[in-house]
Design a protein around this motif. Structure first.
Motif, short mmCIF file in Angstrom:
data_model
loop_
_atom_site.label_atom_id
_atom_site.label_comp_id
_atom_site.label_asym_id
_atom_site.label_seq_id
_atom_site.Cartn_x
_atom_site.Cartn_y
_atom_site.Cartn_z
N TYR A 1 13.33 -7.30 26.46
CA TYR A 1 14.23 -6.18 26.17
C TYR A 1 13.55 -4.89 26.59
CZ TYR A 1 17.03 -9.41 23.40
OH TYR A 1 17.81 -10.47 23.01
N ALA A 2 14.38 -3.88 26.89
CA ALA A 2 13.86 -2.56 27.24
C ALA A 2 14.70 -1.49 26.56
CB ALA A 2 13.87 -2.38 28.76
N PRO A 3 14.56 -1.33 25.24
CA PRO A 3 15.37 -0.35 24.51
C PRO A 3 14.93 1.08 24.77
CG PRO A 3 13.78 -1.39 23.05
CD PRO A 3 13.65 -2.09 24.37
N ARG A 4 15.87 2.00 24.75
CA ARG A 4 15.51 3.41 24.82
C ARG A 4 14.58 3.72 23.67
NH1 ARG A 4 18.86 6.48 28.35
NH2 ARG A 4 17.43 8.18 27.84
N ARG A 5 13.61 4.60 23.90
CA ARG A 5 12.59 4.83 22.89
C ARG A 5 13.12 5.52 21.64
NH1 ARG A 5 7.27 4.45 24.21
NH2 ARG A 5 7.03 4.84 21.98
N HIS A 6 14.13 6.37 21.77
CA HIS A 6 14.65 6.99 20.56
C HIS A 6 15.33 5.95 19.67
CE1 HIS A 6 18.33 7.17 23.10
NE2 HIS A 6 18.97 7.07 21.95
N VAL A 7 15.77 4.85 20.27
CA VAL A 7 16.36 3.75 19.48
C VAL A 7 15.26 2.91 18.86
CG1 VAL A 7 17.79 1.67 19.57
CG2 VAL A 7 18.44 3.69 20.90
N LEU A 8 14.34 2.42 19.68
CA LEU A 8 13.28 1.53 19.19
C LEU A 8 12.41 2.21 18.14
CD1 LEU A 8 11.65 -1.10 19.32
CD2 LEU A 8 10.35 -0.08 21.21
N ASP A 9 11.93 3.41 18.46
CA ASP A 9 11.04 4.09 17.52
C ASP A 9 11.74 4.36 16.19
OD1 ASP A 9 9.27 4.04 19.63
OD2 ASP A 9 9.43 6.17 20.09
N HIS A 10 13.02 4.74 16.26
CA HIS A 10 13.78 5.00 15.02
C HIS A 10 13.91 3.73 14.19
CE1 HIS A 10 16.61 6.80 12.29
NE2 HIS A 10 17.55 5.92 12.61
N LEU A 11 14.18 2.60 14.84
CA LEU A 11 14.31 1.34 14.10
C LEU A 11 12.99 0.98 13.40
CD1 LEU A 11 16.38 -0.79 16.65
CD2 LEU A 11 17.19 0.16 14.47
N LEU A 12 11.87 1.22 14.07
CA LEU A 12 10.58 0.91 13.47
C LEU A 12 10.26 1.87 12.32
CD1 LEU A 12 8.63 0.15 16.75
CD2 LEU A 12 9.16 -1.50 14.95
N VAL A 13 10.61 3.15 12.49
CA VAL A 13 10.40 4.10 11.39
C VAL A 13 11.24 3.72 10.18
CG1 VAL A 13 10.78 6.50 10.66
CG2 VAL A 13 9.68 6.03 12.85
N ARG B 1 0.83 -1.20 0.00
CA ARG B 1 0.00 0.00 0.00
C ARG B 1 0.87 1.26 0.00
NH1 ARG B 1 -4.95 -2.16 1.02
NH2 ARG B 1 -5.07 -3.99 2.38
N ARG B 2 0.29 2.34 -0.48
CA ARG B 2 0.96 3.64 -0.43
C ARG B 2 0.62 4.29 0.90
NH1 ARG B 2 0.32 9.20 -3.50
NH2 ARG B 2 2.46 9.96 -3.25
N VAL B 3 1.63 4.48 1.74
CA VAL B 3 1.42 4.90 3.12
C VAL B 3 2.24 6.15 3.42
CG1 VAL B 3 1.65 4.22 5.56
CG2 VAL B 3 1.02 2.50 3.82
N LEU B 4 1.62 7.09 4.13
CA LEU B 4 2.32 8.26 4.66
C LEU B 4 2.31 8.18 6.17
CD1 LEU B 4 3.64 11.08 4.31
CD2 LEU B 4 1.33 12.05 4.48
N LEU B 5 3.50 8.29 6.78
CA LEU B 5 3.67 8.29 8.23
C LEU B 5 4.07 9.70 8.66
CD1 LEU B 5 3.88 6.73 10.95
CD2 LEU B 5 6.24 6.16 10.31
N VAL B 6 3.28 10.30 9.54
CA VAL B 6 3.47 11.70 9.93
C VAL B 6 3.67 11.79 11.44
CG1 VAL B 6 2.41 13.99 9.99
CG2 VAL B 6 1.97 12.47 8.06
N ASP B 7 4.62 12.62 11.87
CA ASP B 7 4.78 12.86 13.31
C ASP B 7 5.15 14.32 13.53
OD1 ASP B 7 5.30 10.73 15.89
OD2 ASP B 7 5.99 12.80 16.14
N ARG B 8 4.63 14.90 14.60
CA ARG B 8 4.93 16.30 14.90
C ARG B 8 6.31 16.48 15.49
NH1 ARG B 8 1.02 17.53 20.13
NH2 ARG B 8 2.03 16.09 21.58
N ALA B 9 6.93 15.41 16.03
CA ALA B 9 8.24 15.49 16.66
C ALA B 9 9.33 15.16 15.66
CB ALA B 9 8.32 14.54 17.84
N VAL C 1 7.76 9.19 4.97
CA VAL C 1 7.81 9.65 6.36
C VAL C 1 8.01 11.15 6.38
CG1 VAL C 1 8.99 9.44 8.59
CG2 VAL C 1 8.78 7.43 7.10
N VAL C 2 7.17 11.85 7.14
CA VAL C 2 7.29 13.29 7.32
C VAL C 2 7.34 13.57 8.81
CG1 VAL C 2 6.23 15.54 6.95
CG2 VAL C 2 6.05 13.78 5.19
#
Length: 390
Positions: free
Chosen positions: A96-108, A25-33, A118-119
């Protein structure tokens, strides 16, 4: 025209965007941060969540990031101590308990690799509608049209507010929490309980251990006046062995906390929209279920939409309705168990059960399997060995 716009690029949103993009699918992922960025979190991923990351092909990246495997755990309650290996399941040999800036970045990045656009630093100002149907989002630089808008933008979801998603289940605030982070502490994952107190120690990246203290909600006004003093006093009282470690350690971040740990299920879908993660379902963080629940919801929504033509409004809404029903059914037990624990009411009956469990390594392992979401409460209490001890 996108098939889906996903608002919020953390655990739930990035996972949802990745899975939908993998469906072609054509997907756009948007985050304000900005991406990556940190956020307050217990960090912990239960074994079912770890198994999900393994199935998605993301777990290796988490391990390679230097996140320590949490393969043992302990629980002190009153005069009872339980210790065991972390429950395992196919795909998950540890937690596991990864720091969120690591985990979220890997998923993005996994979403990008799957083909999602991604925007970052982009807030949603409104929704685009055709009649009652949501058909896109309004960003600062214009409208983005999509067959489906997915709100994954947290407990205070802007998307949920804009669609006026009603609460289907709501319970009062139960606990409040403060977190500190310490360098150089050598400890495993575990928790400590006394009447009115719950302490968790969570090793994460860079030789840092997160220590979380939970207080009764009615104590928040007092605790927030001097959070660090209240935090350390609770650790000293409830987990003196942990206090002995942090007393001489280096604190590497400011203390963070919240008295607003809401407990609810919102309506999860409507014409042209769906909610995943904390946007649709939030619970007290005391059981560290949020990240794993986010992964489950992303999986549920992607499975419901698999093979569905999102240009077909009727089929899409039927699919998101199936997702909503599955979410409510499968997350109900964790929700109720979390509320029970978050009241911090340590009954003699529960201590008696834990004392009986502590006499048997097998029952201790099975008990932790319930705590980690590997077994259900019903499966645990059906064990005849436990009945013989009680």
């Amino acid at each position: 025209m996108y098939d889906a716009v996903v608002v919020g690029a953390r655990c739930a949103g990035a996972s949802t965007a990745m899975l939908l993009a993998r469906q072609g699918r054509r997907v756009l992922l948007v985050d304000r941060a900005p991406i990556p960025s940190d956020t307050m979190s217990t960090l912990f991923i239960r074994p079912p969540g770890v198994a999900t990351l393994a199935r998605w092909g993301v777990l290796d990246s988490v391990v390679e990031s230097g996140c320590p495997a949490l393969d043992t755990l302990s629980y002190d309650v009153g005069d009872v101590r339980l210790e065991s290996r972390t429950p395992t399941m196919p795909g998950a040999g540890a937690a596991y308990a990864p720091r969120r800036h690591v985990l979220d970045h890997l998923l993005v990045e996994a979403a990008r690799e799957a083909g999602a656009d991604v925007v970052e630093r982009a807030s949603v100002h409104g929704l685009v509608r055709r009649g009652e149907r949501v058909t896109g989002v309004q960003l600062a630089d214009g409208e983005v049209h999509a067959h489906l808008v997915v709100g994954a933008d947290g407990m205070r979801s802007r998307v949920a507010s804009l669609v006026e998603a009603p609460l289907r289940v709501s319970d009062p605030l139960a606990s409040c929490v403060y977190y500190s982070a310490w360098s150089g502490i050598r400890t495993d994952f575990g928790f400590h309980e006394r009447p009115g107190s719950w302490i968790v120690r969570i090793p994460t990246h860079d030789d840092v251990t997160l220590v979380a203290t939970y207080f009764l909600q009615q104590e928040f006004k007092r605790v927030r006046q001097d959070p660090l003093a209240a935090h350390l006093a609770a650790v000293e009282r409830c987990a003196p062995d942990v206090y002995a470690l942090v007393r001489d350690a280096t604190r590497v971040d400011r203390i963070r906390g919240s008295g607003d740990q809401q407990n609810f299920f919102r309506q999860a879908n409507g014409p042209g929209w769906a909610l995943v993660g904390d946007a649709g379902h939030h619970l007290d963080s005391i059981t560290a279920s949020g990240i794993t629940n986010a992964f489950h919801q992303a999986d549920f929504l992607a499975a419901a939409l698999d093979g569905v033509d999102l240009a077909d409004a009727v089929a899409t809404d039927e699919a998101t309705g199936r997702f909503a029903g599955r979410r409510d059914q499968e997350l109900a037990e964790t929700y109720r168990g979390t509320l029970d624990l978050a009241r911090l009411d340590l009954s003699e009956a529960r201590v008696d059960i834990l004392r009986a469990v502590s006499t048997s390594p097998e029952l201790t392992s099975r008990y932790f399997a319930v705590v980690m979401g590997v077994l259900t409460h019903e499966e645990f209490f059906d064990d005849p060995d436990l009945l013989d001890l009680l």
